[in-house]
Write a protein that holds these residues in place. Structure first.
Motif, mmCIF file in Angstrom:
data_model
loop_
_atom_site.group_PDB
_atom_site.id
_atom_site.type_symbol
_atom_site.label_atom_id
_atom_site.label_comp_id
_atom_site.label_asym_id
_atom_site.label_seq_id
_atom_site.Cartn_x
_atom_site.Cartn_y
_atom_site.Cartn_z
ATOM 1 N N LEU A 213 -16.819 4.218 -6.239
ATOM 2 C CA LEU A 213 -16.956 5.151 -5.128
ATOM 3 C C LEU A 213 -15.828 4.994 -4.116
ATOM 4 O O LEU A 213 -15.451 5.942 -3.437
ATOM 5 N N SER A 214 -15.331 3.758 -3.980
ATOM 6 C CA SER A 214 -14.218 3.505 -3.072
ATOM 7 C C SER A 214 -13.475 2.282 -3.564
ATOM 8 O O SER A 214 -13.888 1.634 -4.528
ATOM 9 N N SER A 215 -12.383 1.978 -2.903
ATOM 10 C CA SER A 215 -11.610 0.786 -3.266
ATOM 11 C C SER A 215 -12.073 -0.428 -2.476
ATOM 12 O O SER A 215 -11.374 -1.442 -2.434
ATOM 13 N N ASP A 216 -13.246 -0.334 -1.844
ATOM 14 C CA ASP A 216 -13.794 -1.430 -1.028
ATOM 15 C C ASP A 216 -14.703 -2.328 -1.860
ATOM 16 O O ASP A 216 -15.849 -1.965 -2.123
ATOM 17 N N PRO A 217 -14.264 -3.520 -2.282
ATOM 18 C CA PRO A 217 -15.180 -4.454 -2.937
ATOM 19 C C PRO A 217 -15.765 -5.481 -1.962
ATOM 20 O O PRO A 217 -16.623 -6.278 -2.337
#
Length: 461
Positions: free
Chosen positions: A322-326
């Motif tokens: 969904l995003s590049s935020d892990p």
């Protein structure tokens, strides 16, 4: 008091996966039954066979022992309350009721027979202790198992005022979150006695089951020796959860005294898809609605952005996120009575790092003197436990293409910086599609009967 539960063989087969693989089932106590003791109760699970099945002759048999960890349960409309029987363990076969009652006095034997006809029946403390004593005398294995279950009911509780327990609250919450992401029961992780070493992590205090240590020594060594090069102060305590097909390896790693520790990180690594999520804990004091952002947190955000850089670009549809935020910050808040009964993760706000950056620049988070506040009164949109866990368990957030070697380096660096790390590795043969299918099958709702409840065992999930 002990609770006697009796299932007919058809019902037993219908919930065999929960009983045999996950070690629990739930039951609604009808009105009028006495409440379980506040510290919990040992539960006896009998099964009734009305006809011969797979070589088992008709009769009533004791099959498993377990515990009621949360005696309060939860109310179910007007029909009573639902309780959960956890840590169901096999007694090593089937013990005929007729064999057990031969070890009891005439009156107690008659009451136990009555109990097994009721579906659920609480026995008074004195009577229950006599039944358990008779069970202990049948085998060394049953004696060891009952000793373990007694320890479960006499477990210690965390206290923020006790040295080290403030960090253990974070570590235990990380374990609960990880178990829910993986779809495992965390009941065995609640069986805890405070270690003598004030700096020891939460896992160091787990009370081991009679066979668990041998299992750990033989088959649950982690992928790498977490923090092996951190010197004499390092601690790396290990546990495992398994459902037979999948395994969740858990390591609780630190190398810093309690006084110097900066907080707790959770890393959940899905081995087969080479993806992890990272959660850094920040404590939201009880009674407060927000924390003030200081220079330390700003520096930590910089480091978490470097962690996010471990992720590669997606090359297939299964790599899409969904995003590049892990990486996330969890603002976690414990209440004075928030202990282990419900086994639910503590309440809090999960904030992706890129979102935190935007919040720091948002005028709504700025105080009258220029400081920045993050919390329930300034952050209107956030992920709660359920939302965060669902995103992770379906693989919609997390890194892409992260190797075990990169994960090992990250854990070592975080521990060397003074963080305590709960690193969990889910290992299986599941693809991302398999994982999604499993989670969907568990999430489907079953139709419930609208007929009036009967006073017999009715599994509710």
């Amino acid at each position: 008091m002990i609770y006697v539960f009796t299932l007919d063989s058809t019902t037993r087969r219908g919930i065999s996966k929960n009983i045999d693989m996950h070690g629990y089932f739930t039951h609604v106590l009808p009105p009028g039954l006495p409440d379980p003791y506040p510290k919990g109760n040992i539960a006896l699970l009998f099964v009734r066979y009305d006809k011969e099945e797979k070589g088992i002759l008709p009769g009533v048999y004791l099959e498993k022992l377990g515990v009621v960890l949360n005696p309060r349960g939860e109310k179910v409309a007007k029909v009573g309350k639902r309780i959960k029987i956890d840590l169901l363990r096999s007694i090593g076969g089937l013990l005929p009721l007729d064999t057990l009652v031969q070890r009891l006095g005439f009156d107690l034997a008659a009451r136990l027979r009555v109990a097994t006809k009721a579906g659920v029946y609480p026995m008074a403390k004195e009577e229950g202790e006599l039944v358990l004593s008779a069970l202990r005398s049948t085998s060394d294995w049953l004696s060891d198992l009952l000793t373990y279950l007694d320890d479960v009911l006499d477990r210690d509780h965390l206290d923020e005022e006790h040295p080290g327990d403030a960090f253990r609250l974070e570590e235990r919450d990380a374990l609960r979150v990880a178990a829910r992401i993986g779809g495992f029961s965390s009941a065995s992780l609640e069986v805890w006695k405070r270690p003598r070493d004030a700096g020891a992590p939460y896992l160091a205090g787990l009370i081991r089951e009679p066979t668990e240590q041998a299992l750990i020594e033989q088959d649950v060594h982690p992928l790498v020796d977490w923090a092996a090069d951190l010197g004499q102060r390092r601690r790396s305590d290990i546990d495992v959860l398994t459902d037979g097909d999948r395994r969740l390896e858990i390591a609780n790693v630190n190398a810093t005294s309690v006084e110097a520790r900066l907080g707790t990180d959770l890393i959940y690594y899905h081995h087969n898809t080479r993806s992890f999520v990272f959660v850094q804990y920040k404590r939201l004091p009880f009674g407060e609605k927000h924390i003030w952002v200081d220079e330390r947190l700003r520096c930590q955000l910089d480091k978490l952005e470097r962690v996010a850089a471990l992720s590669a670009q997606p090359v297939s549809s299964e790599d899409w996120r969904l995003s590049s935020d892990p990486c996330f910050v969890k603002l976690a808040q414990w209440t004075p009575d928030d202990d282990s009964l419900s086994m639910a993760p503590t309440r809090g706000l999960y904030l992706p790092i890129s979102y935190v950056r935007l919040l720091l620049a948002d005028p709504r988070t700025h105080g009258p003197r220029g400081g920045v506040r993050l919390g329930y009164d300034t952050v209107t949109r956030y992920l709660a436990n359920t939302e965060f866990i669902e995103l992770v368990k379906t693989g919609l957030v997390g890194t892409v293409g992260t190797t075990v070697e990169a994960l090992d380096k990250l854990v070592t660096e975080r521990v060397a910086e003074g963080r305590g790390v709960v690193v969990t590795v889910e290992r299986s043969k599941e693809t991302a599609a398999d994982r999604q299918a499993r989670n969907r099958s568990r999430g489907g709702r079953r139709k419930r009967s609208t007929s009036p409840p009967k006073h017999r065992t009715e599994p509710l999930f």
